[in-house]
Design a protein around this motif. Structure first.
Motif, PDB file in Angstrom:
ATOM      1  N   ASN A   5       0.823  -1.204   0.000  1.00  0.00           N
ATOM      2  CA  ASN A   5       0.000   0.000   0.000  1.00  0.00           C
ATOM      3  C   ASN A   5       0.854   1.249   0.000  1.00  0.00           C
ATOM      4  N   ALA A   6       1.954   1.242   0.733  1.00  0.00           N
ATOM      5  CA  ALA A   6       2.854   2.395   0.768  1.00  0.00           C
ATOM      6  C   ALA A   6       3.436   2.647  -0.614  1.00  0.00           C
ATOM      7  N   ALA A   7       3.773   1.599  -1.331  1.00  0.00           N
ATOM      8  CA  ALA A   7       4.324   1.756  -2.679  1.00  0.00           C
ATOM      9  C   ALA A   7       3.288   2.360  -3.621  1.00  0.00           C
ATOM     10  N   SER A  13       0.754   7.766  -8.210  1.00  0.00           N
ATOM     11  CA  SER A  13      -0.546   7.620  -8.851  1.00  0.00           C
ATOM     12  C   SER A  13      -1.642   8.319  -8.063  1.00  0.00           C
ATOM     13  N   PHE A  14      -1.478   8.450  -6.732  1.00  0.00           N
ATOM     14  CA  PHE A  14      -2.445   9.146  -5.894  1.00  0.00           C
ATOM     15  C   PHE A  14      -1.937  10.555  -5.608  1.00  0.00           C
ATOM     16  N   LEU A  15      -2.839  11.537  -5.681  1.00  0.00           N
ATOM     17  CA  LEU A  15      -2.491  12.920  -5.387  1.00  0.00           C
ATOM     18  C   LEU A  15      -2.813  13.219  -3.931  1.00  0.00           C
ATOM     19  N   PRO A  16      -2.111  14.151  -3.300  1.00  0.00           N
ATOM     20  CA  PRO A  16      -2.381  14.485  -1.897  1.00  0.00           C
ATOM     21  C   PRO A  16      -3.783  15.068  -1.718  1.00  0.00           C
ATOM     22  N   VAL A  17      -4.306  14.941  -0.501  1.00  0.00           N
ATOM     23  CA  VAL A  17      -5.635  15.475  -0.203  1.00  0.00           C
ATOM     24  C   VAL A  17      -5.611  16.988  -0.202  1.00  0.00           C
ATOM     25  N   ILE A  18      -6.782  17.598  -0.357  1.00  0.00           N
ATOM     26  CA  ILE A  18      -6.898  19.049  -0.355  1.00  0.00           C
ATOM     27  C   ILE A  18      -7.543  19.497   0.954  1.00  0.00           C
ATOM     28  N   GLU A  19      -7.734  20.785   1.122  1.00  0.00           N
ATOM     29  CA  GLU A  19      -8.222  21.364   2.374  1.00  0.00           C
ATOM     30  C   GLU A  19      -9.608  20.853   2.752  1.00  0.00           C
ATOM     31  N   GLN A  20     -10.505  20.671   1.783  1.00  0.00           N
ATOM     32  CA  GLN A  20     -11.863  20.209   2.081  1.00  0.00           C
ATOM     33  C   GLN A  20     -11.887  18.788   2.635  1.00  0.00           C
ATOM     34  N   CYS A  21     -10.844  18.022   2.406  1.00  0.00           N
ATOM     35  CA  CYS A  21     -10.785  16.633   2.872  1.00  0.00           C
ATOM     36  C   CYS A  21     -10.448  16.511   4.356  1.00  0.00           C
ATOM     37  N   ASN A  22      -9.991  17.574   4.989  1.00  0.00           N
ATOM     38  CA  ASN A  22      -9.610  17.510   6.401  1.00  0.00           C
ATOM     39  C   ASN A  22     -10.782  17.045   7.249  1.00  0.00           C
ATOM     40  N   GLY A  23     -10.545  16.025   8.064  1.00  0.00           N
ATOM     41  CA  GLY A  23     -11.584  15.467   8.920  1.00  0.00           C
ATOM     42  C   GLY A  23     -12.192  14.187   8.373  1.00  0.00           C
ATOM     43  N   CYS A  24     -11.869  13.822   7.166  1.00  0.00           N
ATOM     44  CA  CYS A  24     -12.423  12.608   6.552  1.00  0.00           C
ATOM     45  C   CYS A  24     -11.724  11.376   7.123  1.00  0.00           C
ATOM     46  N   GLU A  25     -12.479  10.298   7.295  1.00  0.00           N
ATOM     47  CA  GLU A  25     -11.923   9.065   7.833  1.00  0.00           C
ATOM     48  C   GLU A  25     -11.150   8.254   6.795  1.00  0.00           C
ATOM     49  N   ARG A  26     -11.228   8.635   5.544  1.00  0.00           N
ATOM     50  CA  ARG A  26     -10.562   7.886   4.472  1.00  0.00           C
ATOM     51  C   ARG A  26      -9.136   8.368   4.205  1.00  0.00           C
ATOM     52  N   ILE A  27      -8.676   9.357   4.939  1.00  0.00           N
ATOM     53  CA  ILE A  27      -7.316   9.879   4.748  1.00  0.00           C
ATOM     54  C   ILE A  27      -6.308   8.911   5.359  1.00  0.00           C
ATOM     55  N   VAL A  28      -5.262   8.620   4.579  1.00  0.00           N
ATOM     56  CA  VAL A  28      -4.204   7.723   5.020  1.00  0.00           C
ATOM     57  C   VAL A  28      -2.897   8.502   4.970  1.00  0.00           C
ATOM     58  N   GLU A  29      -2.091   8.380   6.020  1.00  0.00           N
ATOM     59  CA  GLU A  29      -0.787   9.033   6.039  1.00  0.00           C
ATOM     60  C   GLU A  29       0.289   8.009   5.702  1.00  0.00           C
ATOM     61  N   VAL A  30       1.015   8.273   4.612  1.00  0.00           N
ATOM     62  CA  VAL A  30       2.059   7.367   4.146  1.00  0.00           C
ATOM     63  C   VAL A  30       3.295   8.195   3.838  1.00  0.00           C
ATOM     64  N   GLU A  31       4.398   7.839   4.467  1.00  0.00           N
ATOM     65  CA  GLU A  31       5.687   8.475   4.226  1.00  0.00           C
ATOM     66  C   GLU A  31       5.610   9.993   4.259  1.00  0.00           C
ATOM     67  N   GLY A  33       3.113  11.958   3.717  1.00  0.00           N
ATOM     68  CA  GLY A  33       2.083  12.555   2.877  1.00  0.00           C
ATOM     69  C   GLY A  33       0.704  12.062   3.276  1.00  0.00           C
ATOM     70  N   ARG A  34      -0.310  12.869   3.005  1.00  0.00           N
ATOM     71  CA  ARG A  34      -1.689  12.489   3.317  1.00  0.00           C
ATOM     72  C   ARG A  34      -2.428  12.245   2.010  1.00  0.00           C
ATOM     73  N   PHE A  35      -3.014  11.052   1.889  1.00  0.00           N
ATOM     74  CA  PHE A  35      -3.674  10.645   0.657  1.00  0.00           C
ATOM     75  C   PHE A  35      -5.064  10.106   0.963  1.00  0.00           C
ATOM     76  N   CYS A  36      -5.950  10.181  -0.035  1.00  0.00           N
ATOM     77  CA  CYS A  36      -7.281   9.581   0.078  1.00  0.00           C
ATOM     78  C   CYS A  36      -7.154   8.105  -0.274  1.00  0.00           C
TER      79      CYS A  36
END
Length: 81
Positions: A5-7, A13-31, A33-36
């Motif tokens: 998953n980290a790879a 291929s995944f872009l970082p989350v934006i400001e509106q995404c803050n607070g969402c349970e689907r955010i994952v922190e990898v290396e 960075g914060r990704f959806c």
């Protein structure tokens, strides 16, 4: 988080989350960075309004009261019997 998953997130291929995404349970922190976890481009999901994957935001429901003509309602009700 598993190495596979980290790879996936660090490969670009995944872009970082934006400001509106803050607070969402689907955010994952990898290396650092914060990704959806669900969608590759979070900004595209918010472009037309609310993201349908967002767990922290609920859509507004507008209740509109419709005026019913009592004469027409009575005629419809008498036909159904």
């Amino acid at each position: 988080m598993q190495a596979s998953n980290a790879a996936k997130f660090s490969a670009g291929s995944f872009l970082p989350v934006i400001e509106q995404c803050n607070g969402c349970e689907r955010i994952v922190e990898v290396e650092g960075g914060r990704f959806c976890d669900t969608y590759m481009n979070p900004a595209a999901k918010w472009r037309l309004g609310i993201c349908n994957f967002a767990t922290h935001a609920k859509p507004e429901v507008k209740v509109v009261k419709i005026r019913v003509n009592p004469l027409k309602a009575a005629k419809r009700a008498s036909r159904r019997k």
